[in-house]
Scaffold this motif. Structure first.
Motif, PDB file in Angstrom:
ATOM      1  N   ALA A 294       0.818  -1.215   0.000  1.00  0.00           N
ATOM      2  CA  ALA A 294       0.000   0.000   0.000  1.00  0.00           C
ATOM      3  C   ALA A 294       0.852   1.265   0.000  1.00  0.00           C
ATOM      4  N   GLY A 295       2.145   1.104   0.245  1.00  0.00           N
ATOM      5  CA  GLY A 295       3.012   2.285   0.304  1.00  0.00           C
ATOM      6  C   GLY A 295       3.550   2.704  -1.046  1.00  0.00           C
TER       7      GLY A 295
ATOM      8  N   ILE B 281       8.637  -3.393  -4.517  1.00  0.00           N
ATOM      9  CA  ILE B 281       7.932  -4.595  -4.037  1.00  0.00           C
ATOM     10  C   ILE B 281       6.433  -4.429  -4.297  1.00  0.00           C
ATOM     11  N   GLU B 282       5.852  -5.427  -4.959  1.00  0.00           N
ATOM     12  CA  GLU B 282       4.430  -5.295  -5.317  1.00  0.00           C
ATOM     13  C   GLU B 282       3.507  -5.775  -4.215  1.00  0.00           C
ATOM     14  N   GLN B 283       3.946  -6.819  -3.517  1.00  0.00           N
ATOM     15  CA  GLN B 283       3.108  -7.298  -2.421  1.00  0.00           C
ATOM     16  C   GLN B 283       3.981  -7.863  -1.304  1.00  0.00           C
ATOM     17  N   PHE B 284       3.428  -7.840  -0.118  1.00  0.00           N
ATOM     18  CA  PHE B 284       4.119  -8.413   1.030  1.00  0.00           C
ATOM     19  C   PHE B 284       3.433  -9.715   1.415  1.00  0.00           C
ATOM     20  N   ARG B 285       4.241 -10.636   1.940  1.00  0.00           N
ATOM     21  CA  ARG B 285       3.661 -11.850   2.523  1.00  0.00           C
ATOM     22  C   ARG B 285       3.839 -11.755   4.030  1.00  0.00           C
ATOM     23  N   PHE B 286       2.763 -11.384   4.684  1.00  0.00           N
ATOM     24  CA  PHE B 286       2.771 -11.217   6.142  1.00  0.00           C
ATOM     25  C   PHE B 286       2.290 -12.506   6.811  1.00  0.00           C
ATOM     26  N   PRO B 287       2.615 -12.697   8.092  1.00  0.00           N
ATOM     27  CA  PRO B 287       2.036 -13.825   8.827  1.00  0.00           C
ATOM     28  C   PRO B 287       0.515 -13.650   8.909  1.00  0.00           C
TER      29      PRO B 287
ATOM     30  N   PRO C 175      14.653   2.691   3.720  1.00  0.00           N
ATOM     31  CA  PRO C 175      13.640   3.721   4.022  1.00  0.00           C
ATOM     32  C   PRO C 175      12.326   3.460   3.294  1.00  0.00           C
ATOM     33  N   GLN C 176      12.452   3.066   2.031  1.00  0.00           N
ATOM     34  CA  GLN C 176      11.236   2.838   1.243  1.00  0.00           C
ATOM     35  C   GLN C 176      10.417   1.672   1.812  1.00  0.00           C
TER      36      GLN C 176
ATOM     37  N   ASP D 135       6.678   1.296   3.275  1.00  0.00           N
ATOM     38  CA  ASP D 135       5.751   0.364   2.615  1.00  0.00           C
ATOM     39  C   ASP D 135       5.133  -0.619   3.614  1.00  0.00           C
ATOM     40  N   ILE D 136       5.963  -1.158   4.490  1.00  0.00           N
ATOM     41  CA  ILE D 136       5.449  -2.133   5.469  1.00  0.00           C
ATOM     42  C   ILE D 136       4.457  -1.446   6.406  1.00  0.00           C
ATOM     43  N   ASN D 137       4.811  -0.261   6.870  1.00  0.00           N
ATOM     44  CA  ASN D 137       3.912   0.459   7.775  1.00  0.00           C
ATOM     45  C   ASN D 137       2.598   0.833   7.092  1.00  0.00           C
ATOM     46  N   ALA D 138       2.677   1.083   5.798  1.00  0.00           N
ATOM     47  CA  ALA D 138       1.450   1.425   5.071  1.00  0.00           C
ATOM     48  C   ALA D 138       0.582   0.195   4.842  1.00  0.00           C
ATOM     49  N   SER D 139       1.199  -0.985   4.881  1.00  0.00           N
ATOM     50  CA  SER D 139       0.479  -2.199   4.482  1.00  0.00           C
ATOM     51  C   SER D 139      -0.043  -3.024   5.647  1.00  0.00           C
ATOM     52  N   VAL D 140       0.485  -2.800   6.847  1.00  0.00           N
ATOM     53  CA  VAL D 140      -0.008  -3.569   7.996  1.00  0.00           C
ATOM     54  C   VAL D 140      -1.292  -2.920   8.524  1.00  0.00           C
TER      55      VAL D 140
END
Lengths: 295, 353
Positions: free
Chosen positions: B169-170, B175-181, B233-234, B238-243
């Motif tokens: 979302a960031g 990176i297009e997508q994250f794989r989160f737990p 930094p990016q 990105d992670i903070n925007a996506s969680v």
């Protein structure tokens, strides 16, 4: 019944297993269980796990972390070690075909080199294996794939030799390895037990590594104790065994770790490791492997 | 649930097109913006984010009381938590018994658990140690395992969790997508619980950078080198925007300065920091530790997208940050010196050797 046999029974009951007792099957734990069963009970006992690994293998030879996640592909080397766990398995055309495809893929897969930098002490140009595509080479995936190549008769391949060079370069000055950085921005990092055990196992039979090996075995001797956590203890005992060393209290520590593992969720991944660590010099990661094979 | 790091949706009007008092005020504001200029107008119309700071804290002290007061002071709404699930995310990147300043202290995590449990929530703790494959070792060396066991708090090893793919979302990195737990999406609130430390690549690490540790090692590696190549930094942004739904409680009691986040030296600050917006909280902690938030790359990228970093846009509760400033030593690297709040604040420089 001994804890060793109890564990083999548990693994035989669910040979396609994960990191958690009720977790989905994953490549690394299943490959370790296959090795434990093949070495402890014979190749027939390992067959369901070996077949599952073959089913998960992609057309180009790699295996991802589990059936649902074909990427990243770092566990491929573990599958090779499973299909080559005991000599009898090498006679089976099913596992031979799977192994050859996997080895071809491993040889095509490499870590990303970096220009030398004053920020990092290690030789960033050396090439081993990364965890994930298009990233740098790190200690554990390099060790896993080096063992896989050695078990497949490719100890003399240039990639194997480069991997040995990389592992020696990444060892910390006082012995032992961590995930793969030695000195960053001038500060020497700490070693860790698990990567040390794995690197030592991968350096089995490397005569040129004798001095590095001794310093790292000495490091393990300094830090191992009854409280050492299960995975670290198992990797350490296997790594030490690869060089003919076994702490006097190893069996007691291992049984204590096995009990803790059962009490805390009975992870099949950890249980398989306890069996492999108990096997000592007969651990399939390096048993029946000659460093000079096909050199 | 608090969901504070995304910009609020713009208000829409569904009523008839009459000039009501609100519209008049907005219209007046627009005219004012034209007259007085964009920067001042931005101040007038930006929602300020509250941050709570408490000093004089110690691990044996009444931390739960401080955290409770802090959450209430920043506007946390406890009744909405009853029957919900809260996931606490400490930093256990590479624990070492001899370096307690490296990881979040178990006492802070237990105190936060006590607060959320007291408000009727179920609490679990999760982490994907970034440099250690043996998570049991991370729990043992940090003391976190025994602490959680003593209070019967479930720990989730994110390194080997089943994953769920989520679009980035960031969009700051490639990176297009994250794989989160998956567990991250099965809770109602994520609480980033970092240790306040210097970071030799990005200056400083607290609530935002701590969320690197939500990503499973089995997918991203040990270390999570994929993120490094995509830009630290990016990817922090990105992670903070996506969680989902993240707030923060920061262990700033025994901190790390110098060659953080692993090899630095202890620095006793006695701080606990609480915020519903991790960006605003980190910007405040950057000021306290001697960094200029606008020069810390991930804070600069996050500004306006995830939260404010300008001092005027952050409401201080508890202690005033100006009275807590105590610049952390940093190693003598140009990229770090450039993040300093000003040369006058550089009081100490450690040698990298």
């Amino acid at each position: 019944m001994s804890w060793f046999d109890q564990t083999l029974d548990l693994l035989a009951g669910k040979p396609c297993c994960g990191y958690r007792a009720n977790g989905a099957a994953a490549v690394e734990p299943t490959a370790l269980a296959a090795m434990a069963l093949a070495a402890g009970r014979g190749e027939q006992a390992a067959e369901p796990a070996l077949q599952w690994l073959a089913d998960v293998q992609a057309g180009e030879g790699s295996l991802g972390i589990d059936a649902a996640n074909p990427h990243p592909r770092w566990p491929t080397g573990w599958a090779v070690l499973g299909w080559r766990a005991v000599p009898a398995l090498a006679e089976d055309p099913r596992w031979n075909a799977a192994t050859q495809k996997a080895v071809a893929w491993i040889l095509s897969f490499r870590g990303r080199s970096l220009p030398r930098s004053s920020s990092l002490q290690h030789d960033t140009a050396l090439c081993g294996w990364p965890w994930v595509e298009s990233t740098h080479s790190w200690v554990e995936p390099t060790a896993i794939n080096l063992m896989a190549l050695k078990k497949s008769g490719k100890a003399g391949h240039p990639r194997s030799q480069a991997a040995v060079e990389l592992l020696l370069d990444r060892m910390l000055p006082s012995g032992g390895w961590n995930y793969g950085n030695t000195k960053v921005l001038g500060n020497t990092l700490r070693p860790q037990v698990q990567p040390t055990g794995l690197a030592l196992a991968a350096l089995h039979g490397e005569q040129s590594a004798a001095e590095h090996v001794q310093r790292s075995v000495d490091y393990l001797d300094r830090v191992l104790c009854e409280e050492t956590t299960t995975a670290s203890l198992c990797y350490a005992l296997i790594g030490a065994a690869a060089h003919g060393h076994r702490p006097a209290a190893a069996d007691r520590w291992l049984e204590a770790a096995w009990r803790r593992t059962l009490e805390h969720g009975a992870s099949p991944y950890l249980l398989a490791l306890t069996v492999l660590a108990r096997l000592g010099r007969d651990c399939p990661w390096f048993a029946n492997t000659l460093a000079g094979q096909q050199r | 649930m608090p969901h504070d790091h995304h910009a609020p949706a713009p208000a829409t009007s569904s009523g008839p097109a009459t000039l009501d008092r609100r519209a008049l005020l907005v219209g007046t504001g627009a005219v004012a913006a034209g007259l007085i200029g964009y920067p001042i107008a931005r101040r007038l119309f930006t929602a300020r984010k509250p941050v709570f700071l408490a000093r004089g804290q110690r691990y044996g002290g009444p931390l739960a009381q401080t955290i409770r007061e802090g959450l209430l002071a920043v506007g946390f709404d406890p009744p909405r938590l009853r029957g919900r699930r809260v996931l606490l995310k400490p930093n256990l990147v590479e624990p070492a018994r001899e370096a307690p300043h490296l990881t979040t202290h178990p006492a802070v995590v237990l105190a936060a658990a006590e607060v959320f449990r007291g408000w009727g929530a179920e609490v679990l703790v999760g982490e994907a140690p970034g440099h250690v494959r043996d998570t049991e070792l991370a729990l043992s060396e940090s003391g976190m395992g025994a602490a959680l066991q003593s209070e019967r708090i479930e720990f989730v090893d994110f390194n080997y969790s089943r994953v769920r793919s989520v679009p980035n979302a960031g969009r700051m990195s490639s990176i297009e997508q994250f794989r989160f737990p998956r567990e991250l999406f099965e809770v109602d609130l994520l609480v980033s619980m970092p240790k306040l430390k210097t970071h030799h690549w990005v200056g400083f690490t607290a609530a935002m950078k701590n969320l690197y540790g939500t990503l499973p090692g089995q997918v991203y590696g040990w270390p999570k080198n994929v993120l490094h190549y995509a830009g630290i930094p990016q990817t922090v942004v990105d992670i903070n925007a996506s969680v989902p739904r993240t707030i923060a409680v920061v262990d700033g009691i025994l901190c790390m300065e110098g060659d953080g986040p692993i090899m630095g030296t202890p620095k006793r600050m006695g701080l606990l920091a609480v915020g519903l917006n991790p960006t605003a909280l980190d910007a405040t902690l950057a000021r306290i530790t001697g960094f200029d938030p606008r020069r810390v790359p991930y804070l600069a990228l996050a500004e306006g997208k995830l939260g404010p970093i300008a001092d005027w846009a952050i409401t201080q509760r508890g202690e005033r940050w100006q009275e807590l400033v105590d610049p952390f030593a940093i190693i003598d690297e140009r990229h770090l010196q450039e993040m300093r709040a000003g040369h006058s604040l550089v009081t100490e420089v450690t040698s990298p050797a």
